[in-house]
Design an enzyme around this catalytic site. Structure first.
Site, PDB file in Angstrom:
ATOM      1  N   GLU A  64       0.910   3.034   6.787  1.00  0.00           N
ATOM      2  CA  GLU A  64       2.197   2.550   6.282  1.00  0.00           C
ATOM      3  C   GLU A  64       2.073   1.084   5.888  1.00  0.00           C
ATOM      4  O   GLU A  64       2.483   0.680   4.789  1.00  0.00           O
ATOM      5  CB  GLU A  64       3.253   2.727   7.376  1.00  0.00           C
ATOM      6  CG  GLU A  64       4.627   2.200   6.996  1.00  0.00           C
ATOM      7  CD  GLU A  64       5.594   2.216   8.178  1.00  0.00           C
ATOM      8  OE1 GLU A  64       6.804   2.134   7.932  1.00  0.00           O
ATOM      9  OE2 GLU A  64       5.132   2.307   9.345  1.00  0.00           O
ATOM     10  N   HIS A  65       1.517   0.269   6.774  1.00  0.00           N
ATOM     11  CA  HIS A  65       1.256  -1.153   6.506  1.00  0.00           C
ATOM     12  C   HIS A  65      -0.233  -1.409   6.696  1.00  0.00           C
ATOM     13  O   HIS A  65      -0.804  -1.012   7.718  1.00  0.00           O
ATOM     14  CB  HIS A  65       2.007  -2.066   7.482  1.00  0.00           C
ATOM     15  CG  HIS A  65       3.463  -1.761   7.636  1.00  0.00           C
ATOM     16  ND1 HIS A  65       3.949  -0.934   8.633  1.00  0.00           N
ATOM     17  CD2 HIS A  65       4.537  -2.177   6.928  1.00  0.00           C
ATOM     18  CE1 HIS A  65       5.266  -0.865   8.535  1.00  0.00           C
ATOM     19  NE2 HIS A  65       5.656  -1.605   7.511  1.00  0.00           N
TER      20      HIS A  65
END
Length: 443
Positions: free
Chosen positions: A336-337
């Site tokens: 996601e990050h």
């Protein structure tokens, strides 16, 4: 502090996809579907009464009204900490700057003389934006959902967020204030699967509990929210079935261990299931990060939550042979990050193919993206960044093809229509063209 996975000698190109060797937070949406289906069906059939029953059962709140009164919204903004108000306004302004650049213009393509196809980008009419309210309040998620919808040109926006017993059965005041600050006055004190069902199916009116159904539901939530989204998908559009938050960091010996430890702690404080992956070819860096965590974790506000996330099976240190191997690992994990904290970080980051968002260098932590970078923080989780992007203006737009042909252009296409219609045994398709341009192409 994190479990160690040593991929040295195993993560090269010949080793194939390392996904099977990497941890991942479990999000068993399928197992939640049978639990959620009765709630969704009940809201579809019984409307507001079912919403109230589910809210009492799951949130421990007896709702007097589903919609938050205008006076309560106004009071939330009036009593908001001025520093928070300024920060929210700044976050919204930066997000608007980034998202306005995503707004696509209509494209007219001249296919042949006299024949054009125009790609029109049309916003959906109404959206329902879900703002979670479990362990912490997320006024920043109001910004991340509302701004792209507004930039897209959506005319009707409704926000739903769980009621909080400590706030008289209303959503967190900071969430309400963020809604007002962005010009949204339709806010519902409803969370969980019942909120998703209410937005998707609506509640017939007239009456104070009437809710117009939406076209799209977006926003993160727990596994029950994700399961409800799965059940209503097709009735409405959805952005994604979001799972536990996650961070991957690709670092070399140039990285500051204290910075990396702080970023792991920051992600871990979201949830016990938060996934944290630190990938590096430098074993000494892992020892230094571990030492920094030993100092930072005991001092953090949500220590128990952070320790559970970092020590959980979904988190790990990953040792690799070199940065090329590290890139293969983070691309496979599709975080996601993703933070890239290396020498020449921009060049390394430019080679990343799979991530919800990439943060380059020591001065671009994920926390900046959560609030003030201007990027959107509603991002794909669970490896879905391999095929899905984050929330954007495009999430609220539909492409419509507009076909405009002259008689001459249709006549020029007619022989090919006859050939293809004949090959598919669809004579009426051919006849629909024949009746318009009967000569000279008809035998």
């Amino acid at each position: 502090m994190l479990p160690l996975i040593d991929l040295r000698g195993r993560a090269g190109a010949a080793a194939g996809d390392p996904r099977a060797l990497l941890p991942r937070a479990a999000l068993d949406v399928e197992s939640a579907v049978p639990l959620v289906r009765p709630v969704v069906d009940d809201v579809r059939v019984r409307g507001a009464a079912a919403v109230r029953d589910a809210t009492a059962r799951f949130d421990g709140v007896e709702l007097a009204e589903l919609r938050v009164p205008t006076a309560v919204l106004a009071d939330a903004l009036a009593t908001l900490d001025p520093a928070v108000r300024v920060a929210l306004a700044e976050a919204a302004g930066r997000a608007r700057t980034v998202h306005e650049a995503q707004r696509r213009t209509d494209d007219v393509v001249r296919v042949v003389p006299g024949g054009t196809v125009t790609e029109r980008w049309v916003p959906v009419g109404r959206v329902g934006l879900y703002v979670p309210g479990g362990k912490v309040a997320y006024p920043s998620s109001v910004v991340m959902n509302v701004v792209p919808a507004q930039v897209a040109g959506v005319g009707s926006i409704a926000v739903a967020s769980p009621p909080q017993r400590q706030f008289a059965g209303r959503p967190h005041p900071a969430v309400l204030a963020a809604c007002v600050l962005l010009g949204v006055d339709e806010v519902y004190a409803v969370g969980g699967a019942q909120a998703v069902a209410m937005l998707a199916y609506g509640i017939p009116g007239p009456g104070p509990d009437a809710v117009e159904p939406v076209d799209v539901v977006t926003g993160p939530g727990n596994v029950y929210v994700a399961a409800a989204k799965r059940l209503v998908r097709g009735v409405v559009g959805i952005d994604a079935e979001a799972g536990p938050t996650e961070i991957a960091i690709l670092a070399d010996d140039s990285a500051d261990p204290a910075h990396l430890a702080a970023d792991l702690v920051a992600q871990a404080e979201h949830d016990e299931l938060a996934a944290c992956l630190l990938v590096t070819p430098d074993e000494a860096l892992l020892d230094a990060v571990d030492a920094a965590l030993a100092v930072q974790v005991p001092a953090t506000r949500h220590r128990d939550r952070v320790e559970a996330a970092l020590k959980g099976p979904q988190s790990a240190y990953v040792l690799v042979d070199d940065l090329d191997a590290g890139l293969r690992v983070v691309d496979s994990w599709a975080a996601e990050h993703l933070e890239v904290v290396t020498r020449d970080a921009a060049a390394i980051a430019a080679r990343v193919r799979n991530a919800g968002a990439v943060f380059v260098g020591r001065y671009a932590p994920v926390s900046l993206g959560d609030y003030l970078a201007g990027s959107n923080h509603v991002l794909p989780t669970g490896g879905t960044a391999r095929h899905t992007g984050g929330l954007s203006v495009q999430s609220f737009l539909r492409g419509i093809h507009v076909v405009d042909y002259t008689r001459e252009a249709l006549a020029a296409a007619a022989p090919h229509v006859r050939a293809l219609g004949g090959a598919e045994d669809l004579a009426a398709h051919v006849a629909a063209v024949d009746i318009r341009v009967p000569a000279p192409w008809v035998d």
